[in-house]
Scaffold this motif. Structure first.
Motif, PDB file in Angstrom:
ATOM      1  N   ASN A   1      45.865  86.862  77.314  1.00 15.80           N
ATOM      2  CA  ASN A   1      46.995  85.980  77.613  1.00 15.80           C
ATOM      3  C   ASN A   1      47.262  85.002  76.481  1.00 15.80           C
ATOM      4  O   ASN A   1      48.411  84.716  76.158  1.00 15.80           O
ATOM      5  CB  ASN A   1      46.711  85.208  78.902  1.00 15.80           C
TER       6      ASN A   1
ATOM      7  N   GLN B   1      49.810  86.721  82.912  1.00 17.57           N
ATOM      8  CA  GLN B   1      49.624  88.092  83.384  1.00 17.57           C
ATOM      9  C   GLN B   1      48.299  88.180  84.093  1.00 17.57           C
ATOM     10  O   GLN B   1      47.267  88.456  83.493  1.00 17.57           O
ATOM     11  CB  GLN B   1      49.654  89.044  82.199  1.00 17.57           C
TER      12      GLN B   1
ATOM     13  N   LYS C   1      53.693  92.987  88.012  1.00  9.12           N
ATOM     14  CA  LYS C   1      52.934  93.081  86.767  1.00  9.12           C
ATOM     15  C   LYS C   1      53.104  91.850  85.905  1.00  9.12           C
ATOM     16  O   LYS C   1      52.266  91.548  85.072  1.00  9.12           O
ATOM     17  CB  LYS C   1      53.423  94.308  85.976  1.00  9.12           C
ATOM     18  N   ASP C   2      54.189  91.155  86.089  1.00  9.11           N
ATOM     19  CA  ASP C   2      54.534  90.108  85.143  1.00  9.11           C
ATOM     20  C   ASP C   2      54.559  88.786  85.886  1.00  9.11           C
ATOM     21  O   ASP C   2      55.605  88.281  86.238  1.00  9.11           O
ATOM     22  CB  ASP C   2      55.904  90.429  84.534  1.00  9.11           C
TER      23      ASP C   2
ATOM     24  N   ASN D   1      57.229  92.843  78.530  1.00 11.88           N
ATOM     25  CA  ASN D   1      57.853  91.547  78.309  1.00 11.88           C
ATOM     26  C   ASN D   1      59.146  91.665  77.516  1.00 11.88           C
ATOM     27  O   ASN D   1      59.923  90.729  77.443  1.00 11.88           O
ATOM     28  CB  ASN D   1      56.897  90.622  77.573  1.00 11.88           C
TER      29      ASN D   1
END
Lengths: 316, 236
Positions: free
Chosen positions: A140, A158, B114-115, A289
């Motif tokens: 992260n 996450q 997931k996020d 992302n």
């Protein structure tokens, strides 16, 4: 010399006299009630008797340790003290084992010199837990650092990485030793001269060998790809060398083909674990992302995002 | 009346007890406790009946429990060498703290699985499963502390981190930026240290000195993970 002999002789005589005097029934019942007392009594007895017969100190040491181990496994499978015997370690012992796994030397057997017939589960369990959480946290943090360099990357925590890291690390640290132990047991049936490690010892070897990865993962925070690869290779080399040096005395007796194949599979699996960690947790820009921003934001941010693409490809 | 008859018999049976135990004869040593146990439960029941909570109002009962929980909170916030937290444990405080923490960590929009940050169930599982694992670990290492005492201490010592979470949510209302993050980092680090100090003050004495570090390290890891969850929380 003569006086020393006399001394030892007297000591033995005293011990035997004492044994003869005290009734057998009383001592056994007491040792049943108080395990530490029985433990001490057996250790003294075995040390003395083996010291008289065997000249080699190491032999008697080993025998005493074996005796000790048999004593330890007295409590039944369903009792709490049975599991306590797996956590019977001191801080200094754990530190010594970690040091032993960090500095492998050829001919220096981790099991013989550090475990000494007393494998523990404390080290493997907490090293795995630490590694899993450190992996998730640093994975992260790399995203946060990437965001600092390049504000167009959208960071959000996450949490699923904790789950993934935990499951994969624990599976590796328990299933691979299980397979290895089973394989060595099977080979023992084929080649009788081999003396394989117990399952706990195998788990211990693997658990402590994973310790090197903890500092490696922390050092991976430095966002320089070639430095990351060097650290990865160094840690993998240390860890795999420790495994090979420890497993070598066991597989040495086997045929050359089997020994080579086994050791290369062990090293290959270890390398796969390190590679998997690197590629899964340390992508500088994961594709999940990249997907949301185009939907939410307008066109300019979409254009700003495109220069980061080569960056994400570079380390992987 | 029944007690009056039995109680004179009690000292009579109690006096030969060490004598028989010395012989270590199983048949006799088993006989004696049976006779002893006949009288003891009766007495304890009688004694309990005097201070029964059946007659008091519900308000008193609830207030007494709340006071006990509040007193333990004060003990965590100002950790001293005292065993109030250990002697009469309860799991109400840990439950309240854990639920509060998990509710505050819940993000407003549960967009994609997931996020995102930790979900309510994940926080709940981490806190309880972590506390149980640490307790088992300290028991396996040979600590002389009971299972629920340890759970109680570990649960109550989340209090500073829950306070940190509250402050973080308030700070996050202001405009985001490096200063904002620095303030949150500072708060979380201070509260993390507070949790560690408080829990070790209660738990460390239960271990032999050569194993204290082994028992304290998992506690450190536990609070570190919770602090990390708090620090990386972003409401969206």
């Amino acid at each position: 010399m003569a006086s020393a002999d006399e001394l030892t002789f007297h000591e033995f005589e005293e011990a035997t006299n004492l044994l003869a005097e005290t009734p057998d029934a009383a001592t056994t019942s007491r040792s049943d009630q108080l395990t530490p007392q029985g433990h001490v009594a057996v250790a003294v007895g075995s040390g003395g008797s083996y010291g008289a017969e065997d000249e080699v100190e190491e032999e008697s040491d080993k025998a005493a340790l074996l005796q000790e181990k048999q004593q330890q496994q007295q409590p039944g499978f369903w009792t709490f003290s049975y599991y306590q015997s797996f956590f019977d370690v001191d801080t200094s012992q754990v530190l010594d084992r970690i040091k032993g796994s960090l500095l492998p030397r050829p001919g220096h057997n981790f099991v013989r010199h550090h475990l000494r017939n007393r494998p523990d589960l404390y080290g493997p369990f907490w090293i795995c837990a630490t590694l899993a959480f450190v992996l998730a946290v640093t994975g992260n943090l790399t995203l946060v650092l990437a965001q600092r360099r390049d504000p167009s990357i959208h960071y959000s925590p996450q949490f699923h990485k904790v789950t993934v890291a935990g499951i994969s690390i624990y599976c590796y640290a328990w299933l691979v030793p299980l397979a290895l132990w089973g394989f060595l047991r099977w080979r023992k049936g084929v080649q009788e001269r081999m003396g394989p490690y117990t399952f706990l010892e195998t788990v211990c070897i693997y658990g402590y060998s994973l310790f090197v990865f903890i500092p490696m993962v922390v050092l991976w925070l430095i966002p320089v790809p070639w430095l990351q690869w060097i650290f990865g290779a160094l840690a993998l080399g240390l860890s795999a060398a420790g495994l090979v040096f420890t497993l070598w005395p066991v597989v040495r007796e086997d045929t050359r083909l089997v020994a080579t194949a086994l050791l290369s599979v062990v090293v290959l699996l270890h390398a796969l674990l390190a590679m998997g960690c690197k590629l899964y947790f340390f992508q500088s820009l994961p594709p999940e992302n990249m997907a949301p921003p185009p939907q939410i934001t307008s066109l300019p941010s979409n254009i700003a995002l495109s220069p980061t693409l080569p960056q994400s490809m570079a380390p992987s | 009346m029944a007690e009056a008859e039995e109680s004179p018999g009690d000292p009579g049976t109690a006096s030969p007890r060490p004598l028989f135990a010395g012989l270590s004869d199983i048949s006799i040593s088993q006989d004696i406790p049976v006779e002893g146990e006949i009288t003891i439960p009766m007495r304890s029941r009688i004694r309990e009946f005097d201070s029964s909570t059946l007659n008091e109002s519900v308000r008193n009962t609830i207030m007494r429990d709340l006071k006990a929980v509040g007193k333990k909170f004060m003990h965590v916030l100002y950790p001293r060498k005292s065993n109030t937290l250990l002697r009469d444990w309860d799991l109400w405080g840990p439950l309240i703290l854990c639920v509060t923490l998990a509710l505050m960590l819940q993000r407003d929009s549960a967009d994609s699985e997931k996020d995102g940050g930790p979900q309510f169930a994940e926080v709940f599982v981490i806190v309880w499963f972590g506390a149980v694992t640490i307790t088992l670990n300290s028991k396996l290492l040979g600590g002389n502390i009971s299972f629920f005492q340890s759970l109680c201490v570990l649960g109550y010592c989340i209090l500073p981190l829950t306070v940190a979470m509250l402050i973080c949510r308030l700070v996050l209302l202001a405009d985001p930026g490096p200063v904002n993050f620095m303030v949150r980092l500072f708060v979380v680090i201070v509260m993390f240290a507070w949790s560690i100090v408080a829990s070790t003050a209660f738990l460390a004495d239960s271990q032999p000195p050569n194993r204290r570090a082994l028992a304290v390290y998992p506690v450190f890891l536990f609070y570190f993970v919770i602090s990390w969850m708090i620090l990386t929380f972003t409401p969206q």
